[in-house]
Scaffold this motif. Structure first.
Motif, PDB file in Angstrom:
ATOM      1  N   LEU A  22       3.462  -1.147  -7.848  1.00 33.16           N
ATOM      2  CA  LEU A  22       2.850  -2.296  -7.168  1.00 33.16           C
ATOM      3  C   LEU A  22       2.006  -1.853  -5.983  1.00 33.16           C
ATOM      4  CD1 LEU A  22       5.802  -4.867  -7.299  1.00 33.16           C
ATOM      5  CD2 LEU A  22       3.864  -4.603  -8.864  1.00 33.16           C
ATOM      6  N   GLN A  23       2.456  -0.812  -5.275  1.00 35.97           N
ATOM      7  CA  GLN A  23       1.658  -0.297  -4.158  1.00 35.97           C
ATOM      8  C   GLN A  23       0.368   0.346  -4.658  1.00 35.97           C
ATOM      9  OE1 GLN A  23       4.507   2.232  -2.124  1.00 35.97           O
ATOM     10  NE2 GLN A  23       4.980   0.617  -0.641  1.00 35.97           N
ATOM     11  N   TYR A  24       0.429   1.004  -5.802  1.00 36.22           N
ATOM     12  CA  TYR A  24      -0.782   1.594  -6.385  1.00 36.22           C
ATOM     13  C   TYR A  24      -1.775   0.514  -6.790  1.00 36.22           C
ATOM     14  CZ  TYR A  24      -3.763   4.434  -9.408  1.00 36.22           C
ATOM     15  OH  TYR A  24      -4.843   5.066  -9.983  1.00 36.22           O
ATOM     16  N   LEU A  25      -1.270  -0.549  -7.424  1.00 39.06           N
ATOM     17  CA  LEU A  25      -2.140  -1.660  -7.798  1.00 39.06           C
ATOM     18  C   LEU A  25      -2.805  -2.284  -6.565  1.00 39.06           C
ATOM     19  CD1 LEU A  25       0.037  -3.461 -10.508  1.00 39.06           C
ATOM     20  CD2 LEU A  25      -1.998  -2.061 -10.899  1.00 39.06           C
ATOM     21  N   GLU A  26      -2.033  -2.373  -5.481  1.00 38.17           N
ATOM     22  CA  GLU A  26      -2.560  -2.994  -4.260  1.00 38.17           C
ATOM     23  C   GLU A  26      -3.540  -2.085  -3.533  1.00 38.17           C
ATOM     24  OE1 GLU A  26      -0.957  -4.853   0.008  1.00 38.17           O
ATOM     25  OE2 GLU A  26       0.455  -3.873  -1.373  1.00 38.17           O
ATOM     26  N   HIS A  27      -3.115  -0.854  -3.256  1.00 37.67           N
ATOM     27  CA  HIS A  27      -3.884   0.005  -2.350  1.00 37.67           C
ATOM     28  C   HIS A  27      -5.008   0.769  -3.050  1.00 37.67           C
ATOM     29  CE1 HIS A  27      -1.034  -1.040   0.686  1.00 37.67           C
ATOM     30  NE2 HIS A  27      -0.029  -0.402   0.111  1.00 37.67           N
ATOM     31  N   ASP A  28      -4.796   1.169  -4.300  1.00 40.73           N
ATOM     32  CA  ASP A  28      -5.797   1.980  -4.986  1.00 40.73           C
ATOM     33  C   ASP A  28      -6.746   1.139  -5.839  1.00 40.73           C
ATOM     34  OD1 ASP A  28      -4.921   5.212  -4.933  1.00 40.73           O
ATOM     35  OD2 ASP A  28      -3.342   3.800  -4.462  1.00 40.73           O
ATOM     36  N   TRP A  29      -6.259   0.053  -6.386  1.00 37.70           N
ATOM     37  CA  TRP A  29      -7.102  -0.786  -7.241  1.00 37.70           C
ATOM     38  C   TRP A  29      -7.469  -2.106  -6.594  1.00 37.70           C
ATOM     39  CZ3 TRP A  29      -5.083  -0.405 -12.993  1.00 37.70           C
ATOM     40  CH2 TRP A  29      -5.307   0.898 -13.457  1.00 37.70           C
ATOM     41  N   GLY A  30      -6.884  -2.411  -5.440  1.00 38.43           N
ATOM     42  CA  GLY A  30      -7.215  -3.641  -4.742  1.00 38.43           C
ATOM     43  C   GLY A  30      -6.813  -4.898  -5.481  1.00 38.43           C
ATOM     44  N   VAL A  31      -5.740  -4.846  -6.237  1.00 45.91           N
ATOM     45  CA  VAL A  31      -5.289  -6.014  -6.993  1.00 45.91           C
ATOM     46  C   VAL A  31      -4.606  -6.990  -6.036  1.00 45.91           C
ATOM     47  CG1 VAL A  31      -3.830  -6.837  -8.878  1.00 45.91           C
ATOM     48  CG2 VAL A  31      -4.995  -4.626  -9.066  1.00 45.91           C
ATOM     49  N   PRO A  32      -5.074  -8.240  -5.946  1.00 45.06           N
ATOM     50  CA  PRO A  32      -4.461  -9.216  -5.027  1.00 45.06           C
ATOM     51  C   PRO A  32      -3.019  -9.542  -5.437  1.00 45.06           C
ATOM     52  CG  PRO A  32      -6.632  -9.941  -5.744  1.00 45.06           C
ATOM     53  CD  PRO A  32      -6.246  -8.800  -6.632  1.00 45.06           C
ATOM     54  N   GLN A  33      -2.259 -10.075  -4.480  1.00 44.61           N
ATOM     55  CA  GLN A  33      -0.850 -10.371  -4.723  1.00 44.61           C
ATOM     56  C   GLN A  33      -0.615 -11.304  -5.903  1.00 44.61           C
ATOM     57  OE1 GLN A  33       1.416 -11.535  -1.285  1.00 44.61           O
ATOM     58  NE2 GLN A  33       3.153 -12.225  -2.499  1.00 44.61           N
TER      59      GLN A  33
END
Length: 234
Positions: free
Chosen positions: A131-142
């Motif tokens: 989930l941190q990778y999706l957020e920080h590296d791909w910019g996926v919103p919550q």
């Protein structure tokens, strides 16, 4: 063999003391807490905050303890044990009663398979580092991250519900009428499912087994909100 027996009896290095490096909301650590409780073993908790300061699991001291930088780690005397399923089987081999695996090879294979549906198929896609990778590296919103989590839990639970509902070996618990490592994995995953808003009405057998498990003190004491590092309001 004598050395193994001494450690199991608390006579080995460090008096065979058990210390679990855990985070209150880690489902993998939750599994091990249940297993330790089912065995009636005394253990200390060494909290590892997975978020604060970028994650204490990444600190050099803990990374040396576990190069994967993951919890749980169970220290037993001089041993450092990693990976929740391996730890649960270690507990079962060192302290055979009450058993966490059934007596026959066929039933043990079923229990391991049920446990791995959770530990190898559902959980890895939804754990913190993903989930941190999706957020920080791909910019996926919550909101999209939550859709991701629910998608993989629902897919795994549909299969698990079918495996449990269509098998005569399913009893009060995943296998018969005694909890096994399958239940140790199931209950934490249901906790995560509820946390992310999965509709458990779609999975009546899973929900029934979870309710039965949580009636047992060993499962109840392992709940995330009952851990020493849990925030005052969870």
């Amino acid at each position: 063999m004598a050395a193994e027996e001494d450690v199991a009896a608390g006579k080995g290095n460090g008096n065979g003391a058990l210390c679990l490096h855990s985070y209150w909301r880690s489902s993998a650590a939750y599994r091990v807490r249940i297993g330790l409780n089912l065995k009636g073993l005394k253990y200390d908790i060494a909290p590892v905050h997975l978020v604060r300061g970028g994650g204490e699991q990444h600190a050099p001291g803990f990374a040396e303890l576990n190069p994967q930088e993951l919890v749980p780690v169970l220290q037993h005397g001089y041993r450092n044990l990693r990976q929740s399923l391996a730890i649960l089987e270690y507990l079962d081999e060192m302290w055979p009663e009450p058993p966490l695996l059934p007596a026959t090879a066929r039933d043990r294979a079923r229990v391991r398979a049920l446990a791995q549906v959770v530990a190898c198929e559902i959980h890895p896609l939804n754990n913190l580092r993903v989930l941190q990778y999706l957020e920080h590296d791909w910019g996926v919103p919550q909101p999209e991250r939550e859709v991701w989590v629910k998608h993989w839990i629902d897919g795994g639970f549909r299969a698990l519900e079918s495996l449990l509902a269509d098998n005569p070996s399913t009893g009060e618990f995943c296998e018969g009428d005694q909890p096994t490592i399958a239940d140790c994995c199931l209950v934490p995953q249901v906790y995560n499912a509820r946390r992310f808003g999965v509709d458990m009405a779609a999975y009546p057998v899973i929900a029934r087994i979870e309710r039965r498990c949580l009636e047992l003190p060993a499962f109840d004491a392992a709940r995330p909100e009952r851990q020493p590092d849990a925030p005052a309001t969870t």
